[in-house]
Motif scaffolding. Structure first.
Motif, PDB file in Angstrom:
ATOM      1  N   THR A 106       0.825  -1.201   0.000  1.00  0.00           N
ATOM      2  CA  THR A 106       0.000   0.000   0.000  1.00  0.00           C
ATOM      3  C   THR A 106       0.861   1.253   0.000  1.00  0.00           C
ATOM      4  O   THR A 106       1.952   1.278   0.569  1.00  0.00           O
ATOM      5  CB  THR A 106      -0.937   0.058   1.226  1.00  0.00           C
ATOM      6  N   GLY A 108       0.610   5.091   1.337  1.00  0.00           N
ATOM      7  CA  GLY A 108      -0.111   6.007   2.205  1.00  0.00           C
ATOM      8  C   GLY A 108       0.149   7.430   1.744  1.00  0.00           C
ATOM      9  O   GLY A 108       1.301   7.819   1.563  1.00  0.00           O
ATOM     10  N   PHE A 149       1.959   1.300   6.206  1.00  0.00           N
ATOM     11  CA  PHE A 149       2.127   1.426   4.758  1.00  0.00           C
ATOM     12  C   PHE A 149       3.537   1.056   4.328  1.00  0.00           C
ATOM     13  O   PHE A 149       4.505   1.208   5.077  1.00  0.00           O
ATOM     14  CB  PHE A 149       1.808   2.859   4.324  1.00  0.00           C
ATOM     15  N   THR A 185       8.709   2.119   6.155  1.00  0.00           N
ATOM     16  CA  THR A 185       8.068   2.818   5.046  1.00  0.00           C
ATOM     17  C   THR A 185       9.123   3.532   4.208  1.00  0.00           C
ATOM     18  O   THR A 185      10.026   4.166   4.756  1.00  0.00           O
ATOM     19  CB  THR A 185       7.063   3.856   5.574  1.00  0.00           C
TER      20      THR A 185
END
Length: 259
Positions: A106, A108, A149, A185
Protein backbone atom coordinates in the motif's frame (compact mmCIF):
# COMPACT_ATOMS: atom_id res chain seq x y z
CA UNK A 1 15.60 -1.75 -21.79
CA UNK A 2 14.84 0.69 -19.01
CA UNK A 3 16.99 0.95 -15.90
CA UNK A 4 13.75 1.38 -13.94
CA UNK A 5 12.25 -2.01 -13.17
CA UNK A 6 8.98 -1.40 -11.28
CA UNK A 7 6.41 1.38 -11.44
CA UNK A 8 4.59 1.19 -8.11
CA UNK A 9 2.06 4.04 -8.46
CA UNK A 10 -0.55 3.78 -11.20
CA UNK A 11 -4.33 4.05 -11.44
CA UNK A 12 -7.04 2.12 -13.28
CA UNK A 13 -10.72 2.55 -14.06
CA UNK A 14 -11.38 1.34 -10.50
CA UNK A 15 -10.58 4.92 -9.46
CA UNK A 16 -9.63 7.68 -11.91
CA UNK A 17 -7.35 5.87 -14.34
CA UNK A 18 -7.25 3.69 -17.46
CA UNK A 19 -7.98 0.10 -18.43
CA UNK A 20 -5.46 -1.86 -16.42
CA UNK A 21 -4.62 -4.33 -19.21
CA UNK A 22 -3.59 -1.46 -21.49
CA UNK A 23 -1.47 -0.11 -18.65
CA UNK A 24 0.25 -3.50 -18.36
CA UNK A 25 0.94 -3.47 -22.09
CA UNK A 26 2.47 0.02 -21.87
CA UNK A 27 4.65 -0.99 -18.93
CA UNK A 28 5.82 -4.07 -20.81
CA UNK A 29 6.51 -2.08 -23.98
CA UNK A 30 8.69 0.41 -22.12
CA UNK A 31 10.71 -2.43 -20.59
CA UNK A 32 9.46 -2.62 -17.02
CA UNK A 33 9.72 -5.80 -14.97
CA UNK A 34 6.52 -5.05 -13.10
CA UNK A 35 3.70 -2.62 -12.47
CA UNK A 36 1.74 -1.94 -9.29
CA UNK A 37 -1.84 -0.74 -9.44
CA UNK A 38 -2.74 1.59 -6.58
CA UNK A 39 -6.23 2.93 -7.04
CA UNK A 40 -7.40 5.70 -4.73
CA UNK A 41 -8.91 4.12 -1.65
CA UNK A 42 -10.31 6.48 0.99
CA UNK A 43 -11.66 4.66 4.04
CA UNK A 44 -13.55 7.45 5.79
CA UNK A 45 -15.14 10.73 4.77
CA UNK A 46 -12.61 13.54 4.61
CA UNK A 47 -15.04 16.39 4.09
CA UNK A 48 -13.82 17.00 0.55
CA UNK A 49 -15.77 14.34 -1.34
CA UNK A 50 -13.08 11.73 -1.90
CA UNK A 51 -15.13 8.96 -0.29
CA UNK A 52 -18.06 9.76 -2.57
CA UNK A 53 -15.78 9.92 -5.61
CA UNK A 54 -13.81 6.72 -5.02
CA UNK A 55 -15.42 3.42 -3.96
CA UNK A 56 -12.37 1.18 -4.25
CA UNK A 57 -12.69 0.12 -0.61
CA UNK A 58 -15.81 -1.73 -1.80
CA UNK A 59 -14.62 -2.88 -5.24
CA UNK A 60 -11.00 -3.93 -4.72
CA UNK A 61 -12.09 -7.58 -4.78
CA UNK A 62 -13.48 -7.17 -8.29
CA UNK A 63 -10.18 -5.82 -9.58
CA UNK A 64 -8.30 -8.61 -7.82
CA UNK A 65 -10.54 -11.19 -9.47
CA UNK A 66 -9.77 -9.67 -12.87
CA UNK A 67 -6.05 -9.96 -12.15
CA UNK A 68 -6.44 -13.57 -11.07
CA UNK A 69 -8.40 -14.51 -14.17
CA UNK A 70 -5.80 -12.96 -16.46
CA UNK A 71 -2.65 -14.26 -14.75
CA UNK A 72 -1.57 -16.35 -17.74
CA UNK A 73 -1.71 -13.31 -19.99
CA UNK A 74 0.75 -11.21 -17.98
CA UNK A 75 4.09 -10.50 -19.62
CA UNK A 76 5.36 -8.72 -16.49
CA UNK A 77 4.78 -8.84 -12.74
CA UNK A 78 1.44 -7.28 -11.74
CA UNK A 79 1.01 -6.15 -8.14
CA UNK A 80 -2.28 -5.60 -6.34
CA UNK A 81 -1.94 -2.37 -4.36
CA UNK A 82 -3.91 0.63 -3.17
CA UNK A 83 -3.31 4.30 -2.41
CA UNK A 84 -4.88 4.98 0.97
CA UNK A 85 -5.84 8.48 2.00
CA UNK A 86 -4.31 8.92 5.48
CA UNK A 87 -6.16 10.61 8.30
CA UNK A 88 -4.72 10.02 11.78
CA UNK A 89 -8.19 10.33 13.28
CA UNK A 90 -9.18 7.21 11.32
CA UNK A 91 -6.05 5.14 12.03
CA UNK A 92 -7.95 2.25 13.63
CA UNK A 93 -10.42 2.04 10.74
CA UNK A 94 -7.60 2.11 8.21
CA UNK A 95 -5.69 -0.61 10.03
CA UNK A 96 -8.79 -2.82 10.23
CA UNK A 97 -9.46 -2.36 6.52
CA UNK A 98 -5.88 -3.14 5.50
CA UNK A 99 -5.84 -6.32 7.58
CA UNK A 100 -9.00 -7.45 5.81
CA UNK A 101 -8.01 -6.35 2.30
CA UNK A 102 -4.64 -8.10 2.12
CA UNK A 103 -3.05 -6.01 -0.64
CA UNK A 104 0.41 -6.87 -1.94
CA UNK A 105 1.47 -3.41 -0.72
CA UNK A 106 0.00 0.00 0.00
CA UNK A 107 0.88 3.63 -0.57
CA UNK A 108 -0.11 6.01 2.20
CA UNK A 109 -0.77 9.57 1.02
CA UNK A 110 -1.93 12.77 2.65
CA UNK A 111 -4.36 14.40 0.23
CA UNK A 112 -6.34 16.37 2.80
CA UNK A 113 -6.03 17.64 6.35
CA UNK A 114 -8.90 18.58 8.64
CA UNK A 115 -9.48 21.90 6.85
CA UNK A 116 -7.39 21.75 3.68
CA UNK A 117 -7.70 19.87 0.40
CA UNK A 118 -3.95 19.65 -0.22
CA UNK A 119 -4.49 18.03 -3.62
CA UNK A 120 -6.18 21.19 -4.90
CA UNK A 121 -4.80 24.21 -3.02
CA UNK A 122 -5.46 27.76 -4.10
CA UNK A 123 -2.65 28.68 -6.52
CA UNK A 124 -2.41 32.23 -5.20
CA UNK A 125 -1.88 31.03 -1.64
CA UNK A 126 1.46 31.61 0.00
CA UNK A 127 2.62 32.44 3.47
CA UNK A 128 -0.93 32.18 4.84
CA UNK A 129 -0.77 28.43 4.18
CA UNK A 130 2.27 27.91 6.40
CA UNK A 131 0.25 26.66 9.39
CA UNK A 132 -1.61 24.13 7.23
CA UNK A 133 1.64 23.02 5.59
CA UNK A 134 2.96 22.29 9.08
CA UNK A 135 -0.17 20.23 9.79
CA UNK A 136 0.31 18.42 6.47
CA UNK A 137 3.84 17.49 7.53
CA UNK A 138 2.61 16.40 10.97
CA UNK A 139 0.09 14.07 9.35
CA UNK A 140 2.77 12.57 7.11
CA UNK A 141 4.94 11.84 10.12
CA UNK A 142 2.01 10.16 11.86
CA UNK A 143 1.44 8.15 8.67
CA UNK A 144 5.06 6.99 8.71
CA UNK A 145 5.04 6.18 12.41
CA UNK A 146 1.85 4.13 12.06
CA UNK A 147 3.89 1.51 10.14
CA UNK A 148 0.74 0.62 8.20
CA UNK A 149 2.13 1.43 4.76
CA UNK A 150 4.93 0.29 2.52
CA UNK A 151 5.32 3.52 0.56
CA UNK A 152 4.90 7.22 1.40
CA UNK A 153 3.24 8.91 -1.56
CA UNK A 154 4.25 12.27 -3.10
CA UNK A 155 5.67 13.66 0.12
CA UNK A 156 5.53 17.33 -0.89
CA UNK A 157 2.15 17.53 -2.60
CA UNK A 158 1.74 21.30 -2.03
CA UNK A 159 4.40 21.89 -4.69
CA UNK A 160 1.82 21.10 -7.36
CA UNK A 161 0.31 24.58 -6.88
CA UNK A 162 2.45 27.37 -8.36
CA UNK A 163 1.76 29.58 -5.35
CA UNK A 164 2.97 26.90 -2.96
CA UNK A 165 6.19 25.76 -4.64
CA UNK A 166 8.26 27.11 -1.75
CA UNK A 167 5.72 26.46 1.00
CA UNK A 168 7.70 23.55 2.48
CA UNK A 169 11.05 24.42 4.04
CA UNK A 170 14.15 22.37 4.71
CA UNK A 171 13.04 21.71 8.27
CA UNK A 172 9.88 20.03 6.93
CA UNK A 173 11.92 17.68 4.75
CA UNK A 174 14.29 16.95 7.63
CA UNK A 175 11.40 16.05 9.93
CA UNK A 176 10.02 13.67 7.31
CA UNK A 177 13.49 12.26 6.68
CA UNK A 178 14.06 11.61 10.39
CA UNK A 179 10.77 9.72 10.63
CA UNK A 180 11.52 7.64 7.52
CA UNK A 181 14.97 6.75 8.86
CA UNK A 182 13.27 4.95 11.76
CA UNK A 183 10.58 3.25 9.66
CA UNK A 184 10.12 0.41 7.17
CA UNK A 185 8.07 2.82 5.05
CA UNK A 186 9.97 4.11 2.01
CA UNK A 187 9.21 7.26 0.01
CA UNK A 188 8.62 7.33 -3.71
CA UNK A 189 10.14 9.36 -6.48
CA UNK A 190 6.76 10.41 -7.82
CA UNK A 191 6.74 11.52 -11.46
CA UNK A 192 3.15 12.70 -11.49
CA UNK A 193 4.08 16.21 -12.59
CA UNK A 194 7.32 15.47 -14.42
CA UNK A 195 5.65 15.88 -17.82
CA UNK A 196 3.35 18.69 -16.73
CA UNK A 197 3.62 22.24 -15.41
CA UNK A 198 5.85 21.40 -12.45
CA UNK A 199 8.32 19.52 -14.70
CA UNK A 200 9.85 17.85 -11.66
CA UNK A 201 9.50 14.88 -9.36
CA UNK A 202 8.25 14.69 -5.80
CA UNK A 203 10.12 15.31 -3.59
CA UNK A 204 11.81 18.49 -4.75
CA UNK A 205 15.26 17.39 -6.00
CA UNK A 206 16.73 20.36 -4.13
CA UNK A 207 16.09 18.46 -0.91
CA UNK A 208 17.02 14.93 -1.98
CA UNK A 209 20.30 15.30 -0.12
CA UNK A 210 18.28 15.36 3.11
CA UNK A 211 17.26 11.76 2.43
CA UNK A 212 20.65 10.74 1.06
CA UNK A 213 22.27 11.87 4.30
CA UNK A 214 19.94 9.51 6.17
CA UNK A 215 20.55 6.65 3.72
CA UNK A 216 16.84 6.47 2.87
CA UNK A 217 16.05 4.55 -0.33
CA UNK A 218 13.26 5.45 -2.74
CA UNK A 219 10.99 3.46 -5.01
CA UNK A 220 9.60 4.64 -8.35
CA UNK A 221 6.01 5.72 -8.91
CA UNK A 222 4.92 7.47 -12.08
CA UNK A 223 1.44 8.23 -10.69
CA UNK A 224 0.16 7.48 -14.18
CA UNK A 225 -3.53 7.46 -15.06
CA UNK A 226 -3.09 6.49 -18.73
CA UNK A 227 -0.66 4.43 -20.84
CA UNK A 228 0.89 7.42 -22.60
CA UNK A 229 1.61 9.05 -19.24
CA UNK A 230 3.38 5.93 -18.05
CA UNK A 231 5.54 5.75 -21.16
CA UNK A 232 6.48 9.43 -21.05
CA UNK A 233 7.22 9.51 -17.34
CA UNK A 234 9.36 6.37 -17.32
CA UNK A 235 11.41 7.79 -20.19
CA UNK A 236 11.81 11.15 -18.44
CA UNK A 237 12.73 9.48 -15.16
CA UNK A 238 15.39 7.41 -16.89
CA UNK A 239 17.09 10.62 -17.94
CA UNK A 240 17.26 11.90 -14.37
CA UNK A 241 17.26 9.14 -11.82
CA UNK A 242 20.95 8.30 -12.09
CA UNK A 243 21.82 11.92 -11.34
CA UNK A 244 19.85 11.90 -8.09
CA UNK A 245 21.91 11.36 -4.92
CA UNK A 246 19.47 8.87 -3.37
CA UNK A 247 19.37 5.10 -3.75
CA UNK A 248 16.51 3.67 -5.81
CA UNK A 249 15.29 0.17 -5.11
CA UNK A 250 12.80 -1.86 -7.10
CA UNK A 251 10.41 -2.79 -4.28
CA UNK A 252 9.74 -1.83 -0.67
CA UNK A 253 11.49 -4.12 1.86
CA UNK A 254 8.45 -6.14 2.90
CA UNK A 255 7.34 -7.21 -0.56
CA UNK A 256 10.89 -7.52 -1.88
CA UNK A 257 11.48 -10.36 0.57
CA UNK A 258 8.48 -12.39 -0.58
CA UNK A 259 8.64 -12.04 -4.35
Amino acid sequence: MTTISYDLHTHTTYSDGWDWQEMVEAASDVGLTGIGFTDHCPIVDDGFGRLERYDFADTFGERRAEFRNATDEFSIDVLDGAEINWDPRAADSIETFLERAGFDYTIGSVHTTDVWNVAAPEPEAGESYREQVATYVDWQIELIESELFDVLGHLDLPRRAPGLREAMCREDYERIGDALAESRTVPELNAGRLDRDLASVHPDPTYLEVFAERNIPFVIGTDSHAPDQLTARVELLEERVEAFPVRVRALPPRIATVR
